[in-house]
Design a protein around this motif. Structure first.
Motif, PDB file in Angstrom:
ATOM      1  N   GLN A  65      13.336  25.409   9.318  1.00  0.00           N
ATOM      2  CA  GLN A  65      13.018  24.592  10.740  1.00  0.00           C
ATOM      3  C   GLN A  65      13.763  23.192  10.413  1.00  0.00           C
ATOM      4  O   GLN A  65      14.650  22.876  11.489  1.00  0.00           O
ATOM      5  CB  GLN A  65      11.593  24.739  10.964  1.00  0.00           C
ATOM      6  N   ALA A 101      16.695  20.953  12.711  1.00  0.00           N
ATOM      7  CA  ALA A 101      16.185  20.146  13.354  1.00  0.00           C
ATOM      8  C   ALA A 101      17.355  19.268  13.892  1.00  0.00           C
ATOM      9  O   ALA A 101      18.276  18.784  13.437  1.00  0.00           O
ATOM     10  CB  ALA A 101      15.236  19.086  12.510  1.00  0.00           C
ATOM     11  N   SER A 128      17.003  16.451  15.857  1.00  0.00           N
ATOM     12  CA  SER A 128      16.645  14.827  15.977  1.00  0.00           C
ATOM     13  C   SER A 128      16.052  14.208  15.072  1.00  0.00           C
ATOM     14  O   SER A 128      15.212  15.078  14.098  1.00  0.00           O
ATOM     15  CB  SER A 128      15.627  14.856  17.198  1.00  0.00           C
ATOM     16  N   ASP A 177      13.250  12.365  14.768  1.00  0.00           N
ATOM     17  CA  ASP A 177      11.853  12.395  14.974  1.00  0.00           C
ATOM     18  C   ASP A 177      11.398  13.767  14.246  1.00  0.00           C
ATOM     19  O   ASP A 177      10.234  13.938  13.548  1.00  0.00           O
ATOM     20  CB  ASP A 177      11.425  12.344  16.107  1.00  0.00           C
ATOM     21  N   LYS A 178      12.208  14.761  14.959  1.00  0.00           N
ATOM     22  CA  LYS A 178      11.663  16.237  14.438  1.00  0.00           C
ATOM     23  C   LYS A 178      11.895  16.469  12.947  1.00  0.00           C
ATOM     24  O   LYS A 178      11.064  17.089  12.180  1.00  0.00           O
ATOM     25  CB  LYS A 178      12.350  17.088  15.140  1.00  0.00           C
TER      26      LYS A 178
END
Length: 1021
Positions: free
Chosen positions: A501, A505, A507, A509-510
């Protein structure tokens, strides 16, 4: 087929032994009364078994006698074996042979001998004589079981015991008996089993004691409650075997633990498995990865299939083939070595011949020595000649082999040239030439090496290949499994899902969130693995501590600090426990036996004609105990009177006459009997108003009482001293007996088309309405005709009945009054009895007829009615039977077919034939111990006459009971004419005053008849 039986022999033997037991167990849960068909699953027979007080009493008696006789026998037999071991071998063999005589002797001879000894000693037959008899045949079994074990005891062991100061008792209990313990246990089991199921010896010496074998043997019909007992007995034996094996396995496990502790292999596999699991956990923690499994079903199928192949290969056994090849190799090597030794043996023999010849030439004076040398030279000369012939054959064989090898070489070259000459040969042609040349090359090698050498080389190669093949195959499979495991089980990072994951990502923040999530998950997983590793380490330490504890217990590290002395309880708790359990069990068994043998009345019956439930009911109502005995015949019941006295008996009419004439019966006081009801239309106990018994008798054409009036009792000196209590019955057996059951003898025919045609061909007419035989056309001679036609004829094995059938044909009467008449019909009886298709049957006749395993049968009408009822419940009607009778064969809308039956009444030599009308009667012994209770028991039987006739199937003498049994709700509603004897059928044409209808007692004439019958039966094959 031979191969099948060879490979299945053990299974066939096991099936032959255990299938009958399984069938018995299955039918113990059948609600039906026979094994003819399965009705419904039920526990009813188990309830009836536990409520059957006479049967339970017989089991208690068997257990008590078996336990007591076994204990006594084991003590006597063991002491006798020890005593015989101290005697000389000649004395030992002599006494041992004498002790084994009871094992060789026939049981019936032993039984009669013991009975005579007990009679001469004046002993009262009962529990004492029964135990003594059982001890007499159990001691030899103990002796032959203990003696072989005793002979294996090392004498030096006993001598060493004495040298160490042991006394005789100490040597016996500390040395000899512990060594003999296995043999004593085996002897105890054998003695108990022999005693528990003994029948013949118990039958002759038991007196009033009936063990379980005697009870089952004397049963009129084998009912399923006996199957229930057998099932419980099998269960007890199985549980005993399981318990014994559990104890043995526990001891064996302890020995294995000791051995594993010694060699350091105790729980090694468990420790290694736990260590592997620990290593896996540590590896996962160190690499921060886990093993994941694939989701591909095809890979899993291949994986498990490969593991299955490895398991099958690992369990494959080549031991038999390897041992066969090794044996073949040994034989070939022996044969080759033998041939090589011929040359050395010939050289040695020639040298020895030269030496013997020199000795013989130098021997001139000693004639004996010269003769001995001459004999040796002759034998040696034969040996040299044999060896030279063998060597010549071997050398000649080698020459032949060389020529044969050259010939084969030429053939190989010819095939090779032919192959080269082929133009564009096909694959099939090339393969044929290659195969042919290979066969010739192998043949050439065999010829050049020699047959035995070649075969030896091939066997060695096969043996080597066979030993390596399986190991290579398993190794190959394991390599494949490793490759497949790499695809099925893959190692991935603990956070591989989050990492995946994180890569996607989009971004910052993610990404930061996933990074923090990854760190938290990794921390949590690491803590979990650390805890798992700690738990696994603790568990491994716990297992190792247990191993050390067991090792220290079995093999102390410091033996000096261990106390080897044990207290009394620690040393003797097993003995105390076994003694307590054994004593308690024996005490309980003794109490049960005593309670069951404190009785107020002894009742004897010549068949299973009283429902045990009724006996239990009488005991409960009157608060008394009944000892109920059953026997298979009147004669057996009579013979028992020589060893025991009964209170109440149920003999047949002719036996009543015999007992009365011998003064064994009490004259009845009719005022104490509740028989004011009518017996077959007669008032047996008339009131003062009914005094003209004679006129009443004239109004009745035939009845049971008429038959009983015919059975006169000779007025002996004993009888003259007793005043009759009822003038109406004076001079007949009614002075001493009351009718209990009655009936007549009938011929029953299995209603097949062949049997019906056979009857018609022999002049027997069938009534189209009743579908039964016209008695006026039926003769007893039909049995002889059926036997000659190879029909299955089943006869009631009572000698008087069979002779009566022959007497009807010859003299048209039931009773034979002289030895000359018996001799005159004995030939006819022999022709019938000894025919191959004729079977003699006891109580099993009912089951045989009920199952339809017969063509013609001679049996009592009550037994025929019972068998017919059973048969109708299982055999559906054949439509062809309707065509034979020309009518609808379903009488009363009954969809089942009935037997054909008849009572012969044909006219022979100008006179009518007839049948035997019998009566079973209740009598009171002249030596009864409780007269009032005996009368109460008689009244109780009469009050329950309907239950008795329904239980036994025999006709009741009471009109009310007869009518109830043939009513619409009765058991025999469709067989009224068969259930009711001929004397109550007014259209039968019989003379009610004809004395030919009932058996009469003729003293020695009857004894002579039985002897002739036994000699005829002895000649049957």
């Amino acid at each position: 087929m031979k191969r099948f039986f060879k490979s299945s022999y053990f299974a066939i033997v096991i099936a032959f032994i255990y299938v009958p037991i399984l069938v018995m167990i299955a039918f113990s849960f059948n609600s039906g009364e026979t094994t003819a068909s399965w009705v419904d699953f039920s526990f009813d027979w188990y309830l009836k078994f536990f409520n059957n007080s006479p049967f339970i009493k017989s089991i208690v008696t068997s257990l008590f006698v078996a336990v007591v006789s076994t204990v006594i026998s084991v003590i006597i037999g063991t002491m006798a074996a020890i005593g015989l071991s101290r005697t000389k071998k000649v004395t030992q063999r002599s006494w041992f042979g004498v002790a084994n005589l009871p094992l060789i002797n026939a049981d019936v001879v032993t039984a009669v001998s013991l009975m005579i000894v007990f009679l001469m000693a004046g002993l009262k037959f009962g529990i004492l004589t029964l135990i003594l008899a059982h001890v007499s045949f159990n001691v030899p079994y103990v002796l032959i079981t203990v003696m072989p074990r005793l002979r294996k005891i090392d004498k030096s062991l006993i001598e060493a015991s004495y040298d160490l100061g042991a006394k005789n008792t100490q040597v016996l209990f500390k040395v000899i008996l512990p060594i003999l313990k296995p043999a004593i246990i085996t002897a105890t089991a054998i003695a108990f089993a022999m005693s528990f199921d003994d029948f013949i010896i118990s039958y002759f010496t038991g007196g009033d004691q009936t063990n379980v074998s005697s009870f089952i043997y004397t049963a009129k019909k084998i009912k399923p409650y006996i199957f229930a007992f057998g099932t419980i007995l099998v269960l007890v034996i199985v549980l005993a075997i399981i318990g014994w094996n559990a104890v043995t396995m526990t001891k064996q496990h302890r020995l294995e633990v000791q051995e594993k502790i010694k060699n350091g292999s105790y729980k090694n596999s468990k420790v290694q498995r736990l260590t592997r699991e620990l290593n896996k956990l540590e590896t996962n923690l160190k690499t921060q990865s886990e093993i994941t499994r694939t989701w591909r079903i095809s890979l899993w199928c291949r994986y498990y299939f490969l593991r299955l192949k490895i398991w099958i290969a690992s369990t494959q056994q080549y031991d038999k083939r390897i041992s066969r090849l090794e044996w073949k190799q040994y034989k070939l090597r022996s044969e080759i070595s033998k041939e090589k030794r011929y040359y050395s043996r010939l050289s040695k023999a020639e040298k020895k011949m030269q030496s013997l010849s020199n000795q013989l030439s130098s021997t001139k004076v000693d004639v004996k020595k010269a003769a001995r040398l001459s004999i040796q030279i002759e034998k040696l000369d034969l040996k040299i000649e044999f060896l030279r012939d063998e060597i010549e054959w071997i050398e000649h064989r080698d020459e032949v082999a060389e020529k044969k090898a050259a010939k084969i070489t030429k053939e190989i070259m010819t095939y090779q040239q032919d192959l080269k000459a082929e133009v564009n040969p096909s694959k099939k042609t090339l393969a044929w030439y290659a195969k042919k040349i290979k066969e010739l090359e192998d043949w050439k090698i065999e010829v050049e090496e020699g047959k035995n050498h070649y075969r030896l080389r091939m066997v060695v190669e096969q043996l080597k290949e066979l030993k390596q093949r399986n190991a290579s195959y398993i190794l190959e499979l394991n390599e494949k499994l490793k490759l497949l495991e790499a695809a099925v089980f893959t190692r991935k990072s603990m956070t591989w899902k989050i990492d995946k994951q994180l890569k996607r990502a989009n971004s910052a923040d993610k990404a930061a969130f996933l990074t923090e999530k990854r760190a938290n998950y990794l921390e949590m997983t690491t803590a979990k693995y650390e805890q798992l590793i700690l738990n696994k380490q603790n568990y491994i330490e716990k297992v190792k501590a247990h191993i050390e504890e067991v090792r220290e217990k079995l093999f102390p590290s410091n033996p000096d600090t261990v106390s080897h002395s044990k207290g009394f309880l620690a040393r003797s708790w097993k003995v105390i426990l076994v003694a307590f359990i054994g004593t308690s069990a024996f005490a309980g068994l003794t109490v049960a036996y005593v309670m069951n043998n404190i009785y107020d009345l002894v009742v004897a019956n010549w068949g299973e004609y009283i429902d045990p439930a009724l006996i239990g009911e009488f005991e409960k109502v009157n608060n008394v105990k009944i000892n109920y005995q059953e026997y298979d015949s009147n004669e057996t019941l009579y013979n028992k009177l020589y060893t025991f006295n009964y209170d109440v008996m149920v003999p047949s009419d002719y036996m009543v006459q015999k007992m009365a004439e011998e003064g064994r019966l009490l004259k009845l006081d009719y005022s104490k009997l509740n028989v004011s009801g009518k017996v077959n239309g007669k008032n047996l106990n008339p009131t003062p108003v009914e005094t003209d018994q004679t006129s009443e008798r004239k109004e009745i054409e035939s009845s049971l009482l008429d038959v009983m009036y015919q059975s006169k009792v000779v007025e002996t000196e004993f009888n003259e001293e007793i005043v009759s209590t009822n003038e109406n019955v004076k001079g007949s057996i009614l002075e001493y007996a009351l009718p209990y059951f009655w009936g007549d003898l009938v011929i029953v025919v299995n209603p097949t088309l062949e049997n019906i045609k056979f009857l018609e061909d022999n002049g027997v007419e069938l009534d189209p309405e009743t579908k039964q035989i016209d008695n006026n056309s039926l003769s007893w001679d039909i049995l002889w005709k059926a036997a000659n036609a190879n029909k299955r004829v089943a006869l009631n094995s009572d000698p008087k009945n069979i002779f009566a059938a022959a007497a009807q044909v010859e003299f048209q009467k039931v009773n034979l009054d002289s030895k000359e008449e018996i001799d005159q019909v004995a030939g006819k009886v022999k022709d019938l009895v000894q025919a191959k298709s004729v079977s003699l049957n006891g109580d099993d006749l009912i089951n045989k007829v009920a199952l339809g395993f017969f063509d013609f049968a001679m049996m009592y009408n009550g037994d025929a009615s019972f068998a017919n009822a059973v048969y109708n419940g299982d055999a559906e009607i054949d439509e062809d039977d309707d065509a034979v009778f020309g009518i609808n064969n379903r009488a009363n809308d009954n969809k089942f077919v009935s037997f054909i039956y008849g009572r012969p009444n044909a006219e022979t030599n100008g006179r009518k034939e007839g049948t035997n009308v019998f009566s079973d009667n209740v009598v009171i012994s002249a030596d009864t111990r409780n007269v009032e209770l005996s009368y109460k028991f008689l009244n109780f039987l009469f009050e329950n006459s309907t239950k008795l006739t329904d239980y036994a199937g025999i006709t009741s003498p009471f009109v009310e009971s007869m009518e109830e049994m043939v009513s619409e709700e009765g058991t025999y509603q469709n067989y009224e004419n068969l259930y009711k004897p001929i004397t109550v059928q007014t259209d039968a044409g019989y003379d009610p005053t004809d004395k030919k209808l009932a058996f009469q007692y003729h003293g020695r004439v009857d004894d002579y008849l039985i002897d002739r019958y036994n000699s005829i039966v002895a000649g049957k094959r």
